[in-house]
Design a protein around this motif. Sequence first.
Motif, short mmCIF file in Angstrom:
data_model
loop_
_atom_site.label_atom_id
_atom_site.label_comp_id
_atom_site.label_asym_id
_atom_site.label_seq_id
_atom_site.Cartn_x
_atom_site.Cartn_y
_atom_site.Cartn_z
N ALA A 1 -24.55 -27.12 22.83
CA ALA A 1 -23.10 -27.56 23.44
C ALA A 1 -22.46 -26.28 23.65
CB ALA A 1 -22.36 -28.01 22.02
N THR A 2 -22.50 -25.39 22.80
CA THR A 2 -21.71 -23.91 22.85
C THR A 2 -22.68 -22.93 22.49
OG1 THR A 2 -20.65 -24.00 20.96
CG2 THR A 2 -19.31 -24.68 22.87
N VAL A 3 -23.96 -23.10 22.91
CA VAL A 3 -24.91 -22.12 22.67
C VAL A 3 -24.71 -20.80 23.34
CG1 VAL A 3 -27.37 -21.50 22.28
CG2 VAL A 3 -26.61 -23.70 21.41
N ARG A 4 -24.65 -19.61 22.79
CA ARG A 4 -24.45 -18.44 23.57
C ARG A 4 -25.83 -17.48 23.45
NH1 ARG A 4 -18.34 -16.22 22.46
NH2 ARG A 4 -17.29 -17.84 23.31
N ALA A 5 -26.73 -17.98 24.12
CA ALA A 5 -28.09 -17.67 24.04
C ALA A 5 -28.19 -16.17 24.77
CB ALA A 5 -29.15 -18.24 24.98
N VAL A 6 -28.96 -15.37 23.97
CA VAL A 6 -29.01 -13.97 24.45
C VAL A 6 -30.46 -13.37 23.75
CG1 VAL A 6 -27.98 -13.11 22.36
CG2 VAL A 6 -28.11 -11.74 23.95
N THR A 7 -30.82 -12.46 24.72
CA THR A 7 -32.25 -11.92 24.46
C THR A 7 -32.12 -10.94 23.20
OG1 THR A 7 -31.98 -10.05 25.89
CG2 THR A 7 -33.35 -12.17 26.56
N ASP A 8 -33.16 -10.60 22.51
CA ASP A 8 -32.99 -9.81 21.15
C ASP A 8 -33.98 -8.59 21.44
OD1 ASP A 8 -33.80 -8.85 18.33
OD2 ASP A 8 -32.34 -10.43 18.03
N PRO A 9 -33.54 -7.28 21.38
CA PRO A 9 -34.38 -6.32 21.46
C PRO A 9 -35.46 -6.22 20.48
CG PRO A 9 -32.56 -5.45 20.66
CD PRO A 9 -32.26 -7.14 21.18
N GLU A 10 -35.23 -6.62 19.27
CA GLU A 10 -36.43 -6.59 18.20
C GLU A 10 -37.38 -7.76 18.49
OE1 GLU A 10 -35.73 -4.95 14.25
OE2 GLU A 10 -33.61 -5.62 15.03
N ALA A 11 -36.90 -8.96 18.98
CA ALA A 11 -37.94 -10.03 19.30
C ALA A 11 -39.30 -9.58 20.09
CB ALA A 11 -37.39 -11.26 19.52
N VAL A 12 -40.45 -10.00 19.66
CA VAL A 12 -41.64 -9.79 20.33
C VAL A 12 -42.38 -10.95 20.46
CG1 VAL A 12 -42.14 -7.41 19.37
CG2 VAL A 12 -42.97 -9.58 18.03
N ARG B 1 -40.78 -8.24 13.46
CA ARG B 1 -41.79 -7.62 12.63
C ARG B 1 -41.02 -6.32 11.92
NH1 ARG B 1 -47.00 -9.31 12.39
NH2 ARG B 1 -47.66 -10.59 14.13
N HIS B 2 -41.56 -6.02 10.58
CA HIS B 2 -41.08 -4.74 9.90
C HIS B 2 -42.39 -4.10 9.36
CE1 HIS B 2 -38.54 -1.87 8.20
NE2 HIS B 2 -38.77 -2.44 7.13
N GLY B 3 -42.55 -3.01 9.68
CA GLY B 3 -43.82 -2.40 9.10
C GLY B 3 -44.79 -3.19 9.25
N GLY B 4 -45.14 -3.68 10.37
CA GLY B 4 -46.27 -4.54 10.81
C GLY B 4 -46.30 -6.03 10.39
N GLY C 1 -29.55 -13.03 9.09
CA GLY C 1 -29.52 -13.36 10.44
C GLY C 1 -30.89 -13.35 11.42
N LEU C 2 -31.84 -13.35 10.73
CA LEU C 2 -32.94 -13.42 11.73
C LEU C 2 -33.48 -14.48 12.30
CD1 LEU C 2 -35.52 -11.15 9.38
CD2 LEU C 2 -33.87 -10.11 11.21
N ALA C 3 -32.99 -15.53 11.70
CA ALA C 3 -33.63 -16.84 12.32
C ALA C 3 -32.49 -17.12 13.42
CB ALA C 3 -33.46 -17.99 11.26
N ALA C 4 -31.22 -17.07 13.30
CA ALA C 4 -30.25 -17.34 14.30
C ALA C 4 -30.53 -16.45 15.58
CB ALA C 4 -28.64 -17.11 13.55
N ARG C 5 -30.80 -15.14 15.22
CA ARG C 5 -31.18 -14.37 16.41
C ARG C 5 -32.32 -14.89 17.03
NH1 ARG C 5 -32.01 -8.71 13.56
NH2 ARG C 5 -33.11 -8.31 15.40
#
Length: 231
Positions: free
Chosen positions: A87-98, A134-137, A168-172
């Motif tokens: 409905a009002t989803v403000r989608a945005v890419t995430d620099p940490e997402a692989v 990911r963090h530390g692999g 907030g990782l899931a939301a991102r």
Amino acid sequence: MDVLDRPSWAALTGPHARFAGIVGRAARYHPDVAPFFALEDPADPRCWNDLAVLAGPGTELSITANPPRDLGWEVRGTSATRQLVDATVRAVTDPEAVALTATDVPEMIDLVRRTGPGPFRPRTIELGTYLGIRHGGALLAMAGERIRPPGWSEISAVCTDPGYRGRGLAARLVLAVAAEIYERGDRPFLHTMAANTAANHLFAAIGFVRRKENVNVSLRVPVSPGLSPRP
């Protein structure tokens, strides 16, 4: 009929046809991909007969429909779910997402096993884009795409390692997957368990609204279908 009323059927007879097994008016995903079955018209007893032939006698399955009482299907339980749409989803890419790939599948399956977001099979990753942080692999969180009826894509497998929740990782990741979906011209939707208060609050907070309530019905296929297989 809106494709979201029968999303698995619309996907298996459309964008996901390459993953489909079909008998008449019943369809399923390949078992290595997803455990979902679908019917063209649950009100038609012939569809249930097709489903019995497709699944096989005695098979246990879950579907969002009730079989006619006179066909011998055994109802083993029910669970309430919700279908949510953007409905009002403000989608945005995430620099940490692989982007996750087939080599990541063992780790993805382990994360799903430990967090329980829903079924994830060895080939589920083939259904669409999957992103992780990911963090530390180590894989801390992930989200991706599952059922894809025309014009839509379901966000699924949203999960976070228990030790890293509340950050907030899931939301991102949901917003990053939504950005991928919007980029190709589709819209995101998803399903939740009605009793999963935390998930429903999360998705409402980032702009998803409830479209409808569903009831998942766990069934056992009768040993002798009530109708003869269609030729």
